[in-house]
Design an enzyme around this catalytic site. Sequence first.
Site, PDB file in Angstrom:
ATOM      1  N   SER A 224       1.435 -19.809   2.703  1.00 49.68           N
ATOM      2  CA  SER A 224       0.536 -20.239   3.613  1.00 49.68           C
ATOM      3  C   SER A 224      -0.255 -18.824   3.948  1.00 49.68           C
ATOM      4  CB  SER A 224       0.941 -20.780   4.791  1.00 49.68           C
ATOM      5  OG  SER A 224       0.206 -20.786   5.690  1.00 49.68           O
TER       6      SER A 224
ATOM      7  N   TYR B 286       6.611 -22.127  12.014  1.00 48.12           N
ATOM      8  CA  TYR B 286       6.090 -22.087  10.780  1.00 48.12           C
ATOM      9  C   TYR B 286       5.787 -20.625  10.469  1.00 48.12           C
ATOM     10  CZ  TYR B 286       2.763 -23.811   7.171  1.00 48.12           C
ATOM     11  OH  TYR B 286       1.954 -24.293   6.198  1.00 48.12           O
TER      12      TYR B 286
HETATM   13  P1  NAD Z   1       2.125 -32.933   3.064  1.00 45.15           P
HETATM   14  O1  NAD Z   1       2.782 -33.344   4.379  1.00 45.15           O
HETATM   15  O2  NAD Z   1       0.955 -33.749   2.476  1.00 45.15           O
HETATM   16  O3  NAD Z   1       3.461 -32.941   1.943  1.00 45.15           O
HETATM   17  C1  NAD Z   1       4.426 -32.347   2.169  1.00 45.15           C
HETATM   18  C2  NAD Z   1       5.614 -32.862   0.965  1.00 45.15           C
HETATM   19  O4  NAD Z   1       6.909 -32.321   1.541  1.00 45.15           O
HETATM   20  C3  NAD Z   1       5.724 -34.364   1.198  1.00 45.15           C
HETATM   21  O5  NAD Z   1       6.006 -34.634  -0.075  1.00 45.15           O
HETATM   22  C4  NAD Z   1       7.035 -34.673   1.890  1.00 45.15           C
HETATM   23  O6  NAD Z   1       7.617 -35.924   1.667  1.00 45.15           O
HETATM   24  C5  NAD Z   1       7.817 -33.317   1.487  1.00 45.15           C
HETATM   25  N1  NAD Z   1       8.923 -33.234   2.513  1.00 45.15           N
HETATM   26  C6  NAD Z   1       8.766 -33.017   3.971  1.00 45.15           C
HETATM   27  N2  NAD Z   1      10.057 -32.864   4.490  1.00 45.15           N
HETATM   28  C7  NAD Z   1      10.700 -32.923   3.236  1.00 45.15           C
HETATM   29  C8  NAD Z   1      12.413 -32.853   3.289  1.00 45.15           C
HETATM   30  N3  NAD Z   1      13.272 -32.671   4.368  1.00 45.15           N
HETATM   31  N4  NAD Z   1      12.716 -33.089   1.978  1.00 45.15           N
HETATM   32  C9  NAD Z   1      12.044 -33.077   1.011  1.00 45.15           C
HETATM   33  N5  NAD Z   1      10.677 -33.266   1.207  1.00 45.15           N
HETATM   34  C10 NAD Z   1      10.280 -33.252   2.171  1.00 45.15           C
HETATM   35  O7  NAD Z   1       1.862 -31.475   3.323  1.00 45.15           O
HETATM   36  P2  NAD Z   1       0.883 -30.429   2.378  1.00 45.15           P
HETATM   37  O8  NAD Z   1      -0.179 -30.001   3.190  1.00 45.15           O
HETATM   38  O9  NAD Z   1       0.670 -30.805   1.139  1.00 45.15           O
HETATM   39  O10 NAD Z   1       1.933 -29.110   2.385  1.00 45.15           O
HETATM   40  C11 NAD Z   1       2.648 -28.744   1.240  1.00 45.15           C
HETATM   41  C12 NAD Z   1       2.890 -27.281   1.303  1.00 45.15           C
HETATM   42  O11 NAD Z   1       1.881 -26.479   1.444  1.00 45.15           O
HETATM   43  C13 NAD Z   1       3.834 -26.979   2.608  1.00 45.15           C
HETATM   44  O12 NAD Z   1       4.786 -26.019   2.570  1.00 45.15           O
HETATM   45  C14 NAD Z   1       2.709 -26.403   3.663  1.00 45.15           C
HETATM   46  O13 NAD Z   1       3.443 -25.614   4.650  1.00 45.15           O
HETATM   47  C15 NAD Z   1       1.952 -25.565   2.638  1.00 45.15           C
HETATM   48  N6  NAD Z   1       0.524 -25.255   3.374  1.00 45.15           N
HETATM   49  C16 NAD Z   1      -0.558 -26.393   3.375  1.00 45.15           C
HETATM   50  C17 NAD Z   1      -1.581 -26.211   4.111  1.00 45.15           C
HETATM   51  C18 NAD Z   1      -2.637 -27.056   4.555  1.00 45.15           C
HETATM   52  O14 NAD Z   1      -3.334 -26.830   5.113  1.00 45.15           O
HETATM   53  N7  NAD Z   1      -2.163 -28.287   4.231  1.00 45.15           N
HETATM   54  C19 NAD Z   1      -1.950 -24.720   4.210  1.00 45.15           C
HETATM   55  C20 NAD Z   1      -1.223 -23.753   3.857  1.00 45.15           C
HETATM   56  C21 NAD Z   1       0.144 -24.097   3.369  1.00 45.15           C
END
Ligand code: NAD
Length: 262
Positions: free
Chosen positions: A144, A157
Amino acid sequence: MPHPHARHALVTGSTSGIGLAIARALAGQGIDITLNGFGDAAQIEGVRAGIATEYGVRVRFDGADLRDGAAITAMVAQAASEFGTIDVLVNNAGIQHVSPVEEFPLEKWNDILAINLSAAFLATRAVVPAMKARRWGRIVNTASAHALVASPFKSAYVAAKHGVAGFTKSVALELATHGITINSICPGYVWTPLVEQQIPDTMRARGLTAEQVKRDVMLAAQPTREFITVDQVAALAVFLCSDAASQITGSNIAMDGGWTAQ
Ligand code: NAD
């Protein structure tokens, strides 16, 4: 083009958002996929079958809870035994919780550290021996912008994501002569359920409306004033799995609309 060794990718947290887009993009390169994450069983089966049909690859699903170390080890062992190898590991799953530090619940802290940081360690530890034996592997972490800079009210986080950045660098040095690269993608705000769900808490923590949170908190940090798309993150993950990226390792690569340039 992916390297010919890239035949099977395990993508954690791929039932939604960025992980799902990465899984689709890798499948689009002809790579078999192991999906992982939570969600409605029928919906996940629909996604699994849909990717398999659309891209003509094998797709399996493992619902391992990444807070459970034994489940991670079992998921890796099962994925390797069913598809022969794990050539690409994408440590993507992550959760968020927004709260002032003095009110931050310990269970949330522990879950965030477990899912966002320790799961990447456990999965990496489990895949590396076979990657070393084959002298090829790609590990891509979804970190991130919060792996590089901080925001208030996201202590767990930010701590976990900075941990991922350090982990990426350390492991890259260990694996540098083994044909294995490990890198992190550091996105700014990507429009996914994770971002949408933190709007109410941020409204509460900062006393703002939903529109103000989007404009004045999220996109205010991002000079382009636009959300990143999941497909843009996925395209970078595909590139990192290619032969052209074989000299990129230990990098924490920002894709943040200029956020961390400030
Ligand atoms: P999201 O909530 O759409 O997806 C998260 C995924 O992780 C889902 O498939 C969920 O089922 C899975 N998950 C959550 N807890 C779990 C567990 N205990 N065991 C197994 N799977 C689990 O979120 P996203 O935005 O797609 O985020 C994905 C990654 O990207 C994360 O690491 C997040 O920190 C990172 N990220 C997101 C953003 C953003 O703006 N969306 C920015 C930077 C980084």
